[in-house]
Write a protein that holds these residues in place. Structure first.
Motif, short mmCIF file in Angstrom:
data_model
loop_
_atom_site.label_atom_id
_atom_site.label_comp_id
_atom_site.label_asym_id
_atom_site.label_seq_id
_atom_site.Cartn_x
_atom_site.Cartn_y
_atom_site.Cartn_z
N THR A 144 0.86 -1.40 -0.11
CA THR A 144 -0.01 0.09 0.23
C THR A 144 0.89 1.17 0.02
O THR A 144 0.24 2.31 -0.33
CB THR A 144 -0.87 0.01 1.26
N LEU A 146 1.11 3.66 -3.33
CA LEU A 146 0.27 4.42 -3.84
C LEU A 146 0.72 5.98 -3.50
O LEU A 146 0.94 6.83 -4.18
CB LEU A 146 -1.16 4.27 -3.44
N PRO A 147 1.17 6.31 -2.15
CA PRO A 147 1.56 7.56 -1.83
C PRO A 147 2.71 7.78 -2.47
O PRO A 147 3.21 8.99 -2.87
CB PRO A 147 1.58 7.71 -0.26
N ALA A 178 3.98 6.95 -5.33
CA ALA A 178 3.87 7.09 -6.67
C ALA A 178 3.40 8.51 -6.86
O ALA A 178 3.77 9.55 -7.70
CB ALA A 178 2.84 6.23 -7.38
N ALA A 179 2.44 9.03 -5.76
CA ALA A 179 1.90 10.52 -5.95
C ALA A 179 3.01 11.46 -5.45
O ALA A 179 3.20 12.24 -6.34
CB ALA A 179 0.99 10.69 -4.79
#
Length: 446
Positions: A238, A241-242, A244-245
């Protein structure tokens, strides 16, 4: 026989126990961390108050520059909190609770992150309130605040992860020192790779583009959240996701580079008083100082009434004067000529304005003896200063050559001051015409 009756009432409601997380938020280390940020940054700003109080742009720049201290301090606070269970030797005990590791991490980390962000926001608010009574134009610059606030909270969260992962009491001070040195290098050296990714860089062009603070918030916040998830989440995937941002925002910042900043439109505007000759123009950011600047120059403009060949105006463009203009003495940087919206030395300001009239729009050159004598006489007539008087007194106590030069200067001053109004206006008109043509030989003699 008396019958006694007993009224039975239900059990009294027990007082509600405080929430177990309340202590973390209001009585633990977190409020002290926020107070440390508020005090440290507040003292830093107070020590340099003369350099920013009175200008909204200067206030925003000075507050943003404190990120060089705030960010390492927030990271160190989070790191110290992260090592708390190890110092207390309660790691194994906490491992037996039903709470998952990520929940335990966030319960301890979020109060510190929120409190240091609150401490920073209180500092920002205090600085704005301190500037408001003295601001002379413009408007508050708050564009950078969202990105800075998120970066402070992200620093505390990332520091908490470091505190849990690094088993030493020295982790917090070492993280603070390393962060301060690293950010200092990246901030001051624009050639360093990744300069645009630092949350401490200053707006070199005036103002950031509208999306820069939000991209910076995603960059710093995404990295901190990714670190927390990678360390404590059951499904560490998980964290992608942050991450990648954060990488997307970082790529956008790095590729834009110097395009992240643009000139402040108000800094290109002038506010002028055309009732005098030359006219007096100040930068629109300091429009409120125009009356006192006009008053400081009133002695000069009054004596120049009727004189020809003068520049059209004193201008404050922040660069070289344009054709037909003379450079207005510098109001900035604040703390020198102006402090809290007031000129520190109107007499010196007027003298500098006169010297700008003498040499406006001329290349560098060595003045002749006659030109120096004429310049001194004009300066003494238009804007005498106590500093010039002190120099004369020092020359009077000097050697023979200095005393002889002083006698010549005083004779020239007396000759200019003793002229009748018509003759003096004609002489000054010829004097300024020679300076306008950069013709040292055309300067009239005294």
């Amino acid at each position: 026989m008396t019958l006694v009756t007993e009224h039975v009432t239900g059990p009294q409601a027990a007082p509600r126990a405080p929430h177990p997380l309340r202590a973390e938020w209001v009585r633990g280390f977190a409020p002290w961390a926020g107070a440390a940020v508020l005090l440290t940054v507040g003292v830093t700003l107070w020590a340099k108050a003369d350099q920013w109080q009175g200008g909204w742009s200067e206030t925003a720049g000075q507050v943003h520059s404190t990120m060089l201290i705030t960010l390492p301090l927030a990271a160190a606070a989070g790191c110290w909190q992260g090592g708390r269970e190890r110092r207390r030797r309660t790691e194994e005990l906490w491992g037996t609770t039903v709470r998952p590791p990520l929940t335990r991490l966030l319960v301890a980390a979020l109060p510190v992150a929120v409190w240091v962000a609150v401490g920073y926001l209180l500092t920002v608010a205090s600085a704005q309130l301190a500037t408001w009574p003295y601001a002379q134009g413009d408007r508050p610059h708050l564009t950078l605040v969202p990105g800075d606030t998120v970066a402070v909270a992200a620093g505390a969260l990332a520091g908490h992860v470091v505190g849990r992962a690094v088993p030493t009491r020295l982790a917090a001070p070492l993280l603070a020192m390393t962060g301060y040195v690293g950010l200092g290098i990246v901030t001051t050296d624009r050639s360093v790779s990744g300069h645009a990714l630092s949350p401490t860089i200053s707006p070199v062009g005036g103002l950031p583009v509208w999306w820069q603070p939000w991209a910076m918030a995603v960059w710093t916040g995404g990295l901190a959240v990714a670190a927390a998830l990678a360390y404590a989440a059951r499904r560490r995937v998980t964290a992608l996701l942050p991450l990648a941002a954060a990488l997307a925002a970082g790529t956008l910042l790095a590729q834009t580079g110097n395009g992240l900043w643009h000139a402040d439109p108000i800094a290109r505007r002038q506010v002028c008083d055309t009732s005098t000759t030359p006219a007096v123009c100040v930068n629109a950011r300091y429009a409120g100082m125009l009356p006192q600047i006009r008053e400081a120059l009133s002695g000069v403009t009054g004596k120049l009434e009727g004189v020809r060949n003068l520049p059209v105006r004193w201008a404050d463009h922040g660069g070289a004067p344009r054709a037909g203009e003379a450079q207005l003495p510098g109001i900035t940087p604040l703390g020198w000529s102006a402090v809290r919206g007031r000129l520190t030395d109107p007499e010196q300001f007027a003298w500098e304005a006169v010297t700008a009239l003498e040499g406006y729009d001329c290349p560098e050159r060595t003045p002749t003896a006659r030109e120096r004598e004429a310049d001194d006489a004009v300066e003494h007539y238009l804007a005498p200063t106590s500093a010039r008087k002190a120099i004369d007194e020092d020359d009077a106590r000097g050697d023979t050559a200095r005393r002889a030069e002083l006698r010549e200067r005083r004779a020239a001053r007396a000759k200019l001051a003793g002229m009748d109004e018509r003759t003096r206006r004609a002489w000054l008109s010829a004097y300024f015409a020679a300076h306008a043509d950069c013709d040292a030989k055309g300067v009239p003699a005294l």
